[in-house]
Design an enzyme around this catalytic site. Structure first.
Site, PDB file in Angstrom:
ATOM      1  N   THR A  50      24.052  36.369  11.704  1.00  0.00           N
ATOM      2  CA  THR A  50      23.567  35.257  12.514  1.00  0.00           C
ATOM      3  C   THR A  50      24.370  34.004  12.144  1.00  0.00           C
ATOM      4  OG1 THR A  50      21.810  34.793  10.927  1.00  0.00           O
ATOM      5  CG2 THR A  50      21.239  36.229  12.786  1.00  0.00           C
ATOM      6  N   THR A  52      24.067  30.601  11.268  1.00  0.00           N
ATOM      7  CA  THR A  52      23.875  29.766  10.070  1.00  0.00           C
ATOM      8  C   THR A  52      24.018  30.603   8.807  1.00  0.00           C
ATOM      9  OG1 THR A  52      22.416  28.317  11.315  1.00  0.00           O
ATOM     10  CG2 THR A  52      22.316  28.146   8.926  1.00  0.00           C
ATOM     11  N   CYS A  53      23.509  31.810   8.829  1.00  0.00           N
ATOM     12  CA  CYS A  53      23.588  32.688   7.664  1.00  0.00           C
ATOM     13  C   CYS A  53      25.038  33.071   7.363  1.00  0.00           C
ATOM     14  CB  CYS A  53      22.757  33.952   7.900  1.00  0.00           C
ATOM     15  SG  CYS A  53      21.025  33.607   8.270  1.00  0.00           S
ATOM     16  N   SER A  54      25.814  33.326   8.403  1.00  0.00           N
ATOM     17  CA  SER A  54      27.209  33.749   8.246  1.00  0.00           C
ATOM     18  C   SER A  54      28.174  32.600   8.004  1.00  0.00           C
ATOM     19  CB  SER A  54      27.674  34.505   9.495  1.00  0.00           C
ATOM     20  OG  SER A  54      27.040  35.752   9.571  1.00  0.00           O
TER      21      SER A  54
END
Length: 172
Positions: A50, A52-54
């Protein structure tokens, strides 16, 4: 940016629950076995791959690995409600080997046990994890930072945690 711990969420001074998880690639282990006798970081996020996570959350912990080791932290774990194969592929993409242990909490068992679940069935198809990070010392939670909203990265990133460390938290 300070986080607010809500009722039902794991608190400072509590121990990690005896929950079995899977590390990539597909190895079953209790979360407490990973942190037994160790000082480390456990951070959770809504989903592998995703935005923001990546783009922010995982890459910062990979980038800052040497800083954490220098401060005496022995393990950094990333947990997400994804299967072990997805976590392994995501980890390879971000070159986590030897830096961050990728944890699959496929059924949100750990996430629910620590009270950090969020219903994202409308966006991601299932219950997922709130964005958080915590310091763990021999399975005891010594600090925890939970973001107030899904896309926020104010208190749970590696840089935010490193910035919040006080001198009394740094080992001699």
């Amino acid at each position: 940016m300070a986080s607010t711990i809500r009722k039902g969420e794991i608190q400072i001074g509590e121990k990690l629950p005896e929950i079995e998880i899977m590390t990539a690639p597909s190895t079953k282990v209790k979360i407490t076995d990973l942190f037994k006798g160790k000082r480390g970081i456990l951070f959770g996020l809504p989903g592998a791959f995703t935005p923001t996570c990546s783009n922010t959350h995982l890459p910062e912990f990979v980038r800052d690995h040497a800083k954490w080791v220098e401060l005496g932290y022995e393990i950094i774990c990333c947990v997400s409600v994804n299967d072990a194969f997805v976590m392994e592929a995501w980890g390879k993409l971000h070159q986590v080997e030897g830096k961050v242990v990728m944890i699959s909490d496929m059924n949100a068992t750990l996430t629910r046990a620590i009270g950090l679940e969020i219903d994202l069935t409308d966006k991601l198809g299932s219950i997922r994890s709130k964005r958080y990070s915590m310091e763990v010392n021999d399975n005891l939670i010594t600090s925890i930072h939970v973001e107030s909203s899904l896309g926020a990265t104010g208190c749970s990133t590696s840089s935010a945690m490193l910035g919040s460390l006080s001198q009394d938290m740094i080992p001699l």
